[in-house]
Design an enzyme around this catalytic site. Structure first.
Site, PDB file in Angstrom:
ATOM      1  N   GLU A 195       0.827  -1.209   0.000  1.00 12.99           N
ATOM      2  CA  GLU A 195       0.000   0.000   0.000  1.00 12.99           C
ATOM      3  C   GLU A 195       0.858   1.255   0.000  1.00 12.99           C
ATOM      4  O   GLU A 195       0.584   2.218  -0.733  1.00 12.99           O
ATOM      5  CB  GLU A 195      -0.930   0.005   1.224  1.00 12.99           C
ATOM      6  N   SER A 263       5.717 -19.898  -1.079  1.00  8.96           N
ATOM      7  CA  SER A 263       5.659 -21.356  -0.915  1.00  8.96           C
ATOM      8  C   SER A 263       5.095 -22.029  -2.151  1.00  8.96           C
ATOM      9  O   SER A 263       4.485 -21.384  -3.013  1.00  8.96           O
ATOM     10  CB  SER A 263       4.795 -21.787   0.291  1.00  8.96           C
ATOM     11  N   ASP A 335      -5.593 -10.209   1.322  1.00 11.47           N
ATOM     12  CA  ASP A 335      -5.407  -8.823   1.754  1.00 11.47           C
ATOM     13  C   ASP A 335      -6.050  -8.665   3.127  1.00 11.47           C
ATOM     14  O   ASP A 335      -7.226  -8.313   3.247  1.00 11.47           O
ATOM     15  CB  ASP A 335      -6.026  -7.867   0.738  1.00 11.47           C
ATOM     16  N   ASP A 338      -5.212  -3.253   6.212  1.00 11.47           N
ATOM     17  CA  ASP A 338      -5.554  -1.959   5.610  1.00 11.47           C
ATOM     18  C   ASP A 338      -4.948  -0.844   6.449  1.00 11.47           C
ATOM     19  O   ASP A 338      -5.060  -0.850   7.692  1.00 11.47           O
ATOM     20  CB  ASP A 338      -7.072  -1.749   5.552  1.00 11.47           C
TER      21      ASP A 338
END
Length: 821
Positions: A195, A263, A335, A338
């Site tokens: 971000e 991974s 995600d 924030d």
């Protein structure tokens, strides 16, 4: 003069004798802390005798009559071999490193204090299910039994590092294990950095449409256009560029961008297996350290035997197999973070704007003790969106408008975190459906769980998915105004909405951190994914065979072909491959022709013995630097790794991306071929300066050195020679045998982030399953098990992964019996 000489000789001899005595004493004390594997010891706190059989690789097989005693045994062996590592992880999570390391870890401590991870871990203890609470308490008792043994028998304080850094051995607590899980979550997610970089790049670019070039979306359904970052704060002007804060050089809590979790995992159903049994391969990728974060162990539980990779400090086998299932993990790239820009009240900076008006921060004082310095007191501040972060972390000060602060919303910041209950339950699950159900308790870090039983293969994203408003201004891709209701989280989505792939018709599931779903926001999972390249090679290898075997899964796990190289070289070199005549010997043009001749015959294999991978990697690195430096200026330093999708967009001129090739500060209009040629010359000059002039004699492995650095002693001259492990390796950033490069510094192609654990499980013959780790079982530099598995790992070899206790006893390096007093 003769008298003076005699006295100098005597003094020198005395000093040498004293130095020798000191070395012998230090070695004696260090050797005292080497664990003894062959012994019988009365031990309080167990309900029956425990037998710990160490096979010839020092993998402990913990045989107990109850689950409680098995977890006790796991705590005991972790403390035997990795006590310093466990204490360091605990101190990091607590924000207490500065008590032993001084001022150089204050930034790390203050960040962890502001995140409040340890108090949240303490609160989470009460929310575990009964069997997990019992496991946490028994594990802690096992750790403390070893600490008591060290103190009672003067066993060198348990590890050599404790002599160098005066650290008291406080008893282990159940909350300590939960805190390490939260610390792993912090190190496995990178959305904060994504971000911030997206916001900084948006501020730098005059043409914001170019943002999708340098930070491209993974191919798939298009997303709605995002606003420019500056447009989110029209009343608070932001600079085009603000200088970055230098990263913490010592024990950083968060890895650099591009070095968070990764991974591979894939599984085949019986119909896609030559032996008609399910197969699973898994290799989790983390930063390489000495010792590795992984520790191999086997436990005998009431639900059956389970064996695989553990993380010292956590009472669970995190990846591996039991008698009933096998399970692997890959970073999901959900995600789950924030950033919110919080507006301060100009009349009262202790208040922050909310949808209902200004409200006061929730605050708490915290004292950070610092070795050899006065303690400091910091004020922890919390908004409705989460804790307020310091501007010096994550380069937040570069994107924070005046009169504002930044807060973090993150799923791991939960006082009811039951992730450890999910890990314990997974070990005891009897089939795929039960494994998926118990994983409902995962909160963070979010992972893709790949799991098999005798008949079924499946993959399920586990971990809480935040519920965002469809009208979120930045869709979670940019820091957003925290006072606007649409930007705030609205709880979590139900577990049923987590992507799931159960018994697919094709009989194969897999993940290389690639995009796994193509759902619209806000059910999208993520806009940022960890791989767009390895998945291409994986699909080729999986579809190239009708049926698979354990060996074909190993072959895929160790594959070193770079799909990025195969795609990009024909693009960037299309106007350079052939010239009308040979250039004179010794000229830059001749060197360029020699390099291109080598690359023209190369198949993209990143083999450590070949020169072509080094020429290719240096060329791509120089090419991206030339493409972005002119437009991003010093911000280009933050783009430490080549992004293949960006290079491809530019050279295919997708949506006008060839714009990046023209140097805006020159009168000439440069073509992409011009930049490719200049970048190749740059790369060859760098190679000459670093490795010499014979291109054919270059070896990729000399540059792609796997560096397993001791996190505390690894930078100390002379000492680092004994505690760091360096190995030439194949693979690269975009191969299935992934060895993520450093991207910066004097060794930009050093392998610093890779598969510290590999396992392949075959349910047609479970005891033929294999695993390996990147260093050795012991964290003690004087132990023969400090690095003994490392050479096997480097060569792509494995050790047997059997639950047959007789096989372990047949070549045991020691048997420890903890007997009830």
């Amino acid at each position: 003069m003769a008298t003076l000489f005699r006295w100098l000789l005597r003094l020198t001899t005395a000093l040498l004798i004293l130095a020798l005595v000191g070395i012998l004493l230090a070695r004696h004390l260090a050797v005292r802390s080497l664990p003894e594997y062959d012994k019988t010891r009365p031990t309080a706190g167990i309900t029956a005798d425990i037998e710990i059989v160490r096979d010839n690789n020092a993998v402990p097989h913990i045989m107990a009559l109850s689950d409680r005693d098995a977890f006790f045994g796991l705590g005991y062996v972790h403390a035997q071999d990795r006590l310093w590592q466990m204490m360091l992880l605990r101190r990091t999570a607590q924000g207490r490193l500065s008590e032993i390391f001084g001022a150089k870890t204050v930034r790390t401590d203050t960040l962890l204090r502001r995140l409040d991870l340890y108090p949240l871990s303490v609160a989470s203890v009460a929310h575990q299910d009964p069997r997990t609470l019992d496991a946490l308490e028994a594990y802690a008792a096992g750790v403390n039994a070893r600490i008591s043994e060290i103190n009672a028998e003067a066993l060198g304080r348990g590890a050599p590092e404790f002599f160098l850094f005066d650290s008291s051995l406080a008893p282990w607590q159940p909350a300590d294990s939960i805190a390490i899980v939260k610390l792993m979550a912090l190190q496995l997610t990178g959305h904060i950095g994504d971000e911030v970089l997206r916001a900084r790049t948006s501020l730098m670019l005059d043409d914001d449409t170019r943002l999708s070039d340098i930070l491209p979306d993974i191919p798939g359904e298009a997303i709605a256009a995002l606003p420019e970052y500056a447009a989110l704060f029209p009343d608070s002007p932001l600079p085009r560029y603000a200088e970055s804060t230098p990263p913490d050089p010592f024990l950083p809590a968060v890895p650099p961008r591009g070095l968070s979790g990764a991974s591979n995992a894939w599984a085949a159903a019986p119909e896609r297996s030559a032996a008609r049994g399910t197969l699973l391969a898994n290799d989790p990728h983390l930063g390489l350290t000495a010792p590795s974060i992984w520790y191999l162990a086997r436990m005998q539980l009431q639900s059956g035997g389970v064996i695989g990779g553990t993380i010292p400090g956590i009472p669970a086998i995190m990846v591996g197999r039991s008698e009933h299932i096998a399970f692997g993990l890959t970073s999901s790239y959900l995600d789950d973070q924030d950033l919110h820009i919080e507006k301060l009240n100009p009349d009262n900076p202790e208040e922050v704007l909310t949808p209902e008006g200004y409200k006061p921060f929730r605050t708490r004082k915290s004292i950070v003790d610092i070795k050899d310095e006065a303690p400091i007191t910091i004020t922890l501040r919390f908004t409705e969106n989460g804790p307020v972060l310091p501007g010096s972390q994550f380069d937040l000060e570069t994107i924070t408008p005046p009169g504002h602060v930044v807060s973090l919303n993150w799923t791991a910041l939960s006082a009811e975190d039951t992730s450890i209950s999910a890990a314990v339950g997974l070990m005891m699950a009897q089939d795929v459906s039960e494994a998926i159900e118990v994983s409902r308790a995962y909160v963070a870090p979010s992972q893709n769980l790949t799991v098999i039983d005798d008949t079924t293969v499946a993959m399920k994203l586990v971990g809480q998915m935040p519920r965002r408003d469809p009208n979120h201004q930045s869709k979670g891709r940019l820091p957003s105004p925290g006072w606007i209701a649409e930007n705030r989280w609205q709880g979590n989505l139900p577990y049923s909405q987590n992507p799931e792939f159960l018994a697919p018709r094709g009989g194969i599931v897999g993940n290389t951190n690639n995009k796994i779903v193509d759902r619209p926001f806000p059910e999208h999972v993520s806009f940022e994914w960890g791989d767009s390249q390895r998945i291409q090679r994986w699909k080729t290898l999986m579809q190239g065979r009708k049926v698979h075997t354990r060996d074909s899964f190993i072959e895929a796990q160790l594959d070193t072909v770079s799909p990025a190289a195969r795609t990009l070289l024909p693009l960037i070199g299309r106007d350079l491959w052939y010239t009308t005549e040979a250039a004179p010997e010794g000229t830059p043009e001749r060197r360029r022709q020699q390099a291109l001749a080598l690359l023209a015959e190369w198949n993209g294999e990143m083999n450590e013995h070949m020169p072509e991978p080094l020429i290719y990697a240096a060329w791509l690195r120089a090419l991206q630097e030339r493409l972005i430096r002119d437009n991003l200026g010093p911000l280009a330093d933050e783009y430490t790794h080549v992004e293949p999708l960006f290079i491809e967009r530019v050279f295919r001129n997708i949506d006008g991306a060839a714009w990046w090739c023209d140097v805006i500060r020159s009168a000439k209009i440069e073509s992409c071929s011009d930049i490719a040629r200049l970048a190749l010359d740059d790369a060859l000059v760098w190679i000459d300066e670093t490795y010499g002039t014979q291109l054919e004699a270059l070896r990729w492995g000399d540059a792609h050195v796997a560096i397993h650095r001791h996190p505390v002693l690894g930078d100390i001259p002379i000492v680092r020679t004994f505690v760091n492990i360096r190995q030439n390796t194949s693979g690269g950033d975009f191969t299935l045998l992934r060895g993520r490069t450093a991207g910066t510094g004097s060794e930009p192609f050093a392998n610093v982030h890779a598969a510290g654990y590999r396992g392949v499980y075959d349910f047609a013959d479970p005891d033929s399953s294999v695993f390996i780790m990147s260093t050795g079982q012991s964290g003690h530099p004087l132990s023969r098990h400090y690095d003994d598995l490392g050479q096997l790992w480097r060569r792509g070899e494995y050790i047997p992964m059997s639950l047959d206790i007789d096989l372990a006893r047949a070549a045991a390096s020691g048997i420890t019996r903890l007997v009830k007093p």
